[in-house]
Design a protein around this motif. Sequence first.
Motif, PDB file in Angstrom:
ATOM      1  N   THR A  59      15.774 -30.097  20.276  1.00 18.41           N
ATOM      2  CA  THR A  59      15.110 -30.442  18.929  1.00 18.41           C
ATOM      3  C   THR A  59      14.893 -28.873  18.159  1.00 18.41           C
ATOM      4  N   ALA A  60      14.190 -27.740  19.224  1.00 13.83           N
ATOM      5  CA  ALA A  60      14.337 -26.564  18.587  1.00 13.83           C
ATOM      6  C   ALA A  60      15.518 -25.854  18.350  1.00 13.83           C
ATOM      7  N   LEU A  61      16.399 -26.219  18.775  1.00 12.93           N
ATOM      8  CA  LEU A  61      18.105 -25.607  18.486  1.00 12.93           C
ATOM      9  C   LEU A  61      18.441 -26.165  17.108  1.00 12.93           C
ATOM     10  N   ALA A  62      17.914 -27.745  17.027  1.00 14.39           N
ATOM     11  CA  ALA A  62      18.683 -28.190  15.798  1.00 14.39           C
ATOM     12  C   ALA A  62      17.644 -27.753  14.585  1.00 14.39           C
ATOM     13  N   ALA A  84       0.685 -31.671  13.039  1.00  9.91           N
ATOM     14  CA  ALA A  84       0.690 -30.101  12.943  1.00  9.91           C
ATOM     15  C   ALA A  84       1.982 -29.598  12.163  1.00  9.91           C
ATOM     16  N   VAL A  85       3.058 -30.304  12.535  1.00  7.10           N
ATOM     17  CA  VAL A  85       4.354 -29.962  11.521  1.00  7.10           C
ATOM     18  C   VAL A  85       4.245 -30.478  10.189  1.00  7.10           C
ATOM     19  N   TRP A  86       3.797 -31.563  10.028  1.00  4.17           N
ATOM     20  CA  TRP A  86       3.501 -32.043   8.562  1.00  4.17           C
ATOM     21  C   TRP A  86       2.566 -31.185   7.606  1.00  4.17           C
ATOM     22  N   ILE A  87       1.425 -30.774   8.134  1.00  3.57           N
ATOM     23  CA  ILE A  87       0.656 -29.981   7.190  1.00  3.57           C
ATOM     24  C   ILE A  87       0.940 -28.514   7.228  1.00  3.57           C
ATOM     25  N   ALA A  88       1.938 -27.958   8.195  1.00  2.00           N
ATOM     26  CA  ALA A  88       2.362 -26.713   7.926  1.00  2.00           C
ATOM     27  C   ALA A  88       3.032 -26.290   6.754  1.00  2.00           C
ATOM     28  N   PRO A  89       2.992 -24.987   6.267  1.00  2.00           N
ATOM     29  CA  PRO A  89       3.686 -24.720   4.929  1.00  2.00           C
ATOM     30  C   PRO A  89       4.959 -24.896   5.201  1.00  2.00           C
ATOM     31  N   ALA A  90       5.693 -24.183   6.433  1.00  2.00           N
ATOM     32  CA  ALA A  90       6.886 -24.165   6.602  1.00  2.00           C
ATOM     33  C   ALA A  90       7.098 -25.403   7.905  1.00  2.00           C
ATOM     34  N   HIS A  91       7.537 -26.493   7.154  1.00  2.00           N
ATOM     35  CA  HIS A  91       7.673 -27.849   8.304  1.00  2.00           C
ATOM     36  C   HIS A  91       8.957 -27.406   9.529  1.00  2.00           C
ATOM     37  N   ARG A  92      10.009 -27.028   8.660  1.00  2.00           N
ATOM     38  CA  ARG A  92      10.992 -26.602   9.846  1.00  2.00           C
ATOM     39  C   ARG A  92      10.546 -25.665  11.001  1.00  2.00           C
ATOM     40  N   VAL A  93       9.906 -24.688  10.437  1.00  2.00           N
ATOM     41  CA  VAL A  93       9.630 -23.373  11.340  1.00  2.00           C
ATOM     42  C   VAL A  93       8.651 -23.948  12.401  1.00  2.00           C
ATOM     43  N   MET A  94       7.578 -24.800  11.941  1.00  2.00           N
ATOM     44  CA  MET A  94       6.602 -25.241  12.799  1.00  2.00           C
ATOM     45  C   MET A  94       7.227 -26.185  13.923  1.00  2.00           C
ATOM     46  N   LEU A  95       8.328 -27.098  13.301  1.00  2.00           N
ATOM     47  CA  LEU A  95       8.945 -27.832  14.250  1.00  2.00           C
ATOM     48  C   LEU A  95       9.600 -27.374  15.572  1.00  2.00           C
ATOM     49  N   MET A  96      10.305 -25.950  14.898  1.00  2.00           N
ATOM     50  CA  MET A  96      10.853 -25.243  15.919  1.00  2.00           C
ATOM     51  C   MET A  96       9.971 -24.844  16.997  1.00  2.00           C
ATOM     52  N   ILE A  97       8.815 -24.246  16.440  1.00  2.00           N
ATOM     53  CA  ILE A  97       7.889 -23.784  17.313  1.00  2.00           C
ATOM     54  C   ILE A  97       7.295 -24.973  18.195  1.00  2.00           C
ATOM     55  N   PHE A 146      19.460 -25.924  11.347  1.00  2.00           N
ATOM     56  CA  PHE A 146      19.182 -26.063   9.741  1.00  2.00           C
ATOM     57  C   PHE A 146      18.531 -24.885   8.773  1.00  2.00           C
ATOM     58  N   GLY A 147      18.407 -23.815   9.549  1.00  2.00           N
ATOM     59  CA  GLY A 147      17.588 -22.902   8.958  1.00  2.00           C
ATOM     60  C   GLY A 147      18.463 -21.703   8.318  1.00  2.00           C
ATOM     61  N   PRO A 148      17.900 -20.826   7.793  1.00  2.00           N
ATOM     62  CA  PRO A 148      18.627 -19.814   7.003  1.00  2.00           C
ATOM     63  C   PRO A 148      19.220 -18.596   7.897  1.00  2.00           C
ATOM     64  N   GLY A 149      18.999 -18.818   9.152  1.00  2.00           N
ATOM     65  CA  GLY A 149      19.567 -17.712   9.974  1.00  2.00           C
ATOM     66  C   GLY A 149      21.186 -17.434   9.917  1.00  2.00           C
ATOM     67  N   ARG A 150      21.567 -16.447  10.129  1.00  2.00           N
ATOM     68  CA  ARG A 150      23.045 -15.828  10.020  1.00  2.00           C
ATOM     69  C   ARG A 150      23.942 -16.712  10.961  1.00  2.00           C
ATOM     70  N   PRO A 151      23.451 -16.727  12.123  1.00  2.00           N
ATOM     71  CA  PRO A 151      24.385 -17.764  13.040  1.00  2.00           C
ATOM     72  C   PRO A 151      24.406 -19.114  12.729  1.00  2.00           C
ATOM     73  N   ALA A 152      23.191 -19.629  12.075  1.00  2.00           N
ATOM     74  CA  ALA A 152      23.177 -21.062  12.002  1.00  2.00           C
ATOM     75  C   ALA A 152      23.962 -21.544  10.558  1.00  2.00           C
ATOM     76  N   ARG A 153      24.088 -20.432   9.601  1.00  2.00           N
ATOM     77  CA  ARG A 153      24.758 -20.603   8.373  1.00  2.00           C
ATOM     78  C   ARG A 153      26.181 -20.494   8.728  1.00  2.00           C
ATOM     79  N   ALA A 154      26.755 -19.399   9.707  1.00  2.00           N
ATOM     80  CA  ALA A 154      28.061 -19.540   9.975  1.00  2.00           C
ATOM     81  C   ALA A 154      28.634 -20.604  10.856  1.00  2.00           C
ATOM     82  N   LEU A 155      27.587 -21.280  11.524  1.00  2.00           N
ATOM     83  CA  LEU A 155      28.035 -22.588  12.332  1.00  2.00           C
ATOM     84  C   LEU A 155      28.344 -23.574  11.355  1.00  2.00           C
ATOM     85  N   ARG A 156      27.233 -23.813  10.500  1.00  2.00           N
ATOM     86  CA  ARG A 156      27.510 -24.910   9.455  1.00  2.00           C
ATOM     87  C   ARG A 156      28.655 -24.640   8.551  1.00  2.00           C
ATOM     88  N   ARG A 157      28.998 -23.625   8.359  1.00  2.00           N
ATOM     89  CA  ARG A 157      30.093 -23.532   7.515  1.00  2.00           C
ATOM     90  C   ARG A 157      31.367 -23.497   8.135  1.00  2.00           C
TER      91      ARG A 157
END
Length: 427
Positions: free
Chosen positions: A319-322, A244-257, A326-337
């Motif tokens: 896993t969902a948090l990870a 399900a994660v592999w064939i989804a167009p957005a792998h990261r989003v599907m992994l989170m879901i 790794f996504g483009p969300g503002r909190p995620a980008r701030a934490l990565r920076r």
Amino acid sequence: MTADERAEYERLRRHATVRHRRLRQAGSSVLLVLALLLAPLAVVAAWVQETVTDTDRYVETVAPLASEPAVQDVVINRLTDRVVEHVNVEAVTDALTQALRDAGAPPRVVEGAEALTGPLRSAVRTVVDRTVTRVVTSQVFQEVWEDANRRSHAAVIAMLTGHGEGAVRAEDGAVRLDLGVVVDEVRKRLVAAGFDQAAAIPDTDRTVTLFHAEELSQAQDGVRLLDVLGAWLPVATVVLAAVAVWIAPAHRVMLMITAAGVGVMMVVLLVALAVARRVYLDSVPPTVLPGDAAAVIYDTFLRFLRDTTRTLLVLSVITALAAYLFGPGRPARALRRTADRGTTAAGRALNRAGVPTGATGRWLAGHRAWTTGGVLAAGALALLLWNRPTISVVALVLGVVLAALVILAVVAAAAGPRERAADRAAP
């Protein structure tokens, strides 16, 4: 191609792309729903299959029952009642009364002898209870219990499937505990203490009913099915989720879901176990089994299932948090920076201290995505190969993974900004 033909071609191409993405999304969603529906059943099936086939696991499951005070009290009371039932106190007092009459004792003395039945029965019960208590609460009982369950591993099959013999078995709509070994030990000690009549305690009726189940046969059918499915159902569930994660167009989003969905299903399973516990305790009459003993038995048998469910819940949340981080969300980008600034500062400080990482640091800086993926894959593989991981194990692996990522980032930053820039500019 003319301009109109090119426009038509692009329109058809976009339409085909959109249709392809929709088909992939629909297929991924169907597989995800199947995986989530099978997840709780897969956990239960794996628990049943492992408990039935693994002798050490089964002994580890039932061993604590022998040292639980609530269960010990039930065993002591039941055994004491059965032993006292076979001690004919009335015969003793009748013989004493008749002997006093024959000896010409005064009527008051004869009447006093007749009144000894109650106190004598109480004294016998006290002695028997003390002897049984010493046996049941001793280390000998714990060792005998574990050894008997190990030698007769068919007990768990008897309880879960209704076939075979053992210390715990299911029969006639009830789950019963066989106390034959304990009865033998109590009988031997009573005879040694001077109660010769204890040798006449019969070998029959040496079981204690743990609980009745009107739907036991239907439950056993379900357990047998789970036993069959336990070997491959968890694998099928993982494969469905992975596809399900592999064939989804957005792998990261599907992994989170997917991870979030698995977490929700684990919560549902924990709630179901709590409800089943309440229903079970309410269905057990106090005359059959006291409430505290029934609760101990239920909790002991299902503790590994609950532990596994909680572990999967924690793992799914991580896993969902990870996936989100790794996504483009503002909190995620701030934490990565923030993390990148911290590791970069540490690496540069290491470089200024005279400990440059040279080619190794430059290689890590140029292959950061690969090294990060490798560390995450190693952590996932460690959990997969770990024998029955717990929440503490998940926390340990998570800590090691985070430490490894930080160390790699610091080593990459210690190569120095100029060296890394020159390395990237090199052909």
